[in-house]
Design a protein around this motif. Structure first.
Motif, PDB file in Angstrom:
ATOM      1  N   ILE A 169      64.141 -81.203   0.217  1.00  0.00           N
ATOM      2  CA  ILE A 169      64.764 -81.178   1.542  1.00  0.00           C
ATOM      3  C   ILE A 169      63.755 -81.705   2.557  1.00  0.00           C
ATOM      4  N   ARG A 207      67.903 -86.057  -0.298  1.00  0.00           N
ATOM      5  CA  ARG A 207      69.318 -85.654  -0.369  1.00  0.00           C
ATOM      6  C   ARG A 207      69.752 -84.786   0.809  1.00  0.00           C
ATOM      7  N   SER A 208      68.880 -83.929   1.283  1.00  0.00           N
ATOM      8  CA  SER A 208      69.270 -82.999   2.346  1.00  0.00           C
ATOM      9  C   SER A 208      68.275 -83.081   3.500  1.00  0.00           C
TER      10      SER A 208
END
Length: 566
Positions: free
Chosen positions: A153, A172-173
């Motif tokens: 993250i 991805r985040s």
């Protein structure tokens, strides 16, 4: 049969007989030992995160729930300890709900803000590895750091998120710290708690942070530091903290942070300040006059600083226009600071003390420091060995360990030393030996009272004919000239000498000092082989966030410009 523990105690007692109580030098092992009393540390078998340890120390401080822990210098917004602890608890629960868990890496790309310390404590409570980076770094630099750390993250801001990698390397985040989503995570349940309480069991040997080395001697590296590395450091800061001042609110100091929180100095100082219940005034970006205003407005008593700020305060007329009388102590580290600059500073501000220290990202912020007025009076030194630390001075050619008064490469060993470089076993093996000694690459010596003195970086010594010329010595001389605001000295290739010392000089506004005058000023104070033989004038000296001169950039620039002036 003698029990092993008894044998170990006898061995330690015998070793102490060889240690000089004045210098800390052991003639038997040729090792320097800390002169400070050992600080007891929690047993490594005890599960304990840095967050748990720090907040347990906070409970013994004089800070009240209403005491401000964080203040934004620009807006004046305050966060109390009660709110701070509640935010940590709420954010920790929110992060758990995102399936963020122990062992994951969180990449943080944000300027200093009131949210960053809360984020650090919450991530560490979960056993998530914190990896903060310089928000003004280039996209290629940040992409390299992301590849090193492999984060699950990223936390950024609306101004920095566009620098994060895209395409195959995309994270991805991503959560923006200035978004409504993040603000809601800080106030998940509104409960007031005394400590972040999660069900995550974090071992002290688990990785806590990947911090990035300055990269002045090569491409940036990811330094892996564990919870126990930081626990050892914070335990020492807490044990040797200054006594509460009855003239201050709650008896505790108010600190101004001009340091970036992604740097090891800033990271450790934030955690240490919370452990002792102090108030932190944060600046999103450094601006000299804004810093002076903040000292006056918030009655700052202590500032951790880098050397360029000491130089600026010693020379600036602007500083005379503000009331800085509350400022009592400056903790200085990150780069060499000359005795001449300290003398000039103390002459101008006689009520302030400068306590110098020495540490690397690779030593987890541990190394040497000054803890009282007597030690601060050693203005050319960077202090004595920190608690629980050992040192050697190794001959750069033979590796032989040297006694007090002899210069060599500083080696350090102790509980704050890094686990290693992420994804770079070769670089780890080059700097960290099998016995746990970290080779700092700095040329230093200890005197007969255990004070450490930095001569220069081994890799930055200028090889003039058969001589070695330390750039830091020449920089200190140049900075003592009244018409010089700042200076940097680099090696410049020369057919006859191999290398010659070249100076980049920042003139004082309105000054017309010439190249010849600069060279003559230095020549009168050094041996002939140390003379400056080339000068270029420049508007500012490029430095790392910790204040280290970026010599590689200057060398590249010098070679590209040849004989032209700047």
């Amino acid at each position: 049969m003698v029990k092993p523990s008894t044998m170990a105690e006898e061995s330690a007692a015998n070793l102490r007989l060889w240690i000089d109580p004045k210098s800390g030098y052991c003639s038997h092992t040729k090792t320097f030992h800390s002169l400070r009393p050992p600080v007891p540390l929690p047993p490594l078998s005890q599960p304990l995160s840095l967050t748990q340890f720090t907040l347990s120390l906070l409970q013994s401080s004089t800070a009240k729930p209403t005491t401000s822990v964080l203040i934004d210098a620009a807006s004046g917004r305050h966060v109390s300890y009660q709110t701070f602890l509640s935010q940590i608890h709420s954010l920790t629960l929110s992060l758990q709900s995102l399936a963020l868990s122990k062992g994951h890496v969180a990449f943080i790309l944000s300027p200093t803000s009131l949210h960053v310390p809360v984020l650090y404590f919450s991530l560490l409570a979960l056993g998530v590895v914190v990896s903060p980076a310089n928000p003004i770094g280039s996209e290629s630099e940040i992409a390299h750091q992301v590849r090193l750390t492999q984060p699950a993250i990223a936390f950024a801001t609306s101004a920095t998120a566009n620098k994060l990698p895209k395409g195959d390397d995309k994270i991805r985040s991503i959560i923006l710290l200035d978004s409504p989503e993040f603000l809601s995570m800080l106030d998940r349940d509104g409960s007031s708690v005394t400590q972040s309480d999660t069900s995550v069991e974090v071992n002290q040997t688990d990785p806590a942070a990947i911090l990035f080395s300055s990269g002045t001697t090569g491409r940036v590296k990811g330094v892996m530091l564990t919870h126990c590395n930081f626990i050892a450091l914070i335990a020492g800061i807490h044990a040797f903290r200054r006594e509460p001042d009855p003239t201050l609110p709650d008896g505790q100091g108010v600190l101004l942070f001009t340091l970036p929180l992604f740097h090891v100095f800033g990271f450790c100082m934030v955690v240490g300040a919370v452990a002792t219940g102090e108030t932190l005034v944060l600046m999103e970006r450094f601006e000299f006059e804004a810093m002076l205003r903040a000292v006056e407005r918030h009655k700052i008593s202590y500032m951790p600083v880098s050397p360029p700020l000491i130089v600026a305060l010693a020379k600036s007329e602007l500083a005379q226009k503000y009331d800085l009388s509350s400022l009592r102590f400056l903790g200085c580290g990150g780069a060499p600071l000359s005795k001449e600059v300290v003398d000039r500073f103390c002459e101008r501000f006689p009520s302030m003390e400068i306590g110098q220290g020495y540490a690397l990202t690779e030593t987890g912020g541990g190394g040497t420091r000054m803890i009282d007025s007597e030690e601060c009076s050693r203005r050319a030194s960077v202090g004595r060995l920190a608690e629980n630390m050992e040192a050697k001075i190794a001959d750069p050619e033979t590796g032989e360990a040297l006694p007090p008064g002899k210069s060599g490469e500083l080696w350090l060993r102790g509980p704050t030393i890094m686990k290693g470089y992420v994804g770079d076993d070769k670089a780890t093996a080059e700097i960290l030996d099998e016995d746990g000694w970290l080779k700092t690459g700095d040329l230093c010596y200890f005197d007969d009272e255990g004070f450490l003195y930095i001569v220069d970086r081994l890799k930055e010594l200028i090889k003039y004919k058969a001589y070695q010329v330390p750039p830091a010595e020449l920089e200190h001389i140049l900075q003592s000239h009244p018409d010089v605001v700042d200076a940097a000295v680099i090696p410049y290739p020369d057919e006859n000498a191999g290398q010659i010392p070249m100076a980049y000089v920042v003139r004082k506004p309105g000054s017309n000092i010439t190249e010849a005058q600069v060279m003559d000023f230095v020549a009168k104070q050094v041996a002939p082989y140390k003379k400056i033989r080339r000068v270029a004038f420049i508007n500012s000296i490029q430095k790392s966030p910790s204040g280290k001169i970026l010599r590689r950039e200057l060398v590249t620039h010098a070679l590209a410009t040849g004989s032209s002036k700047l």
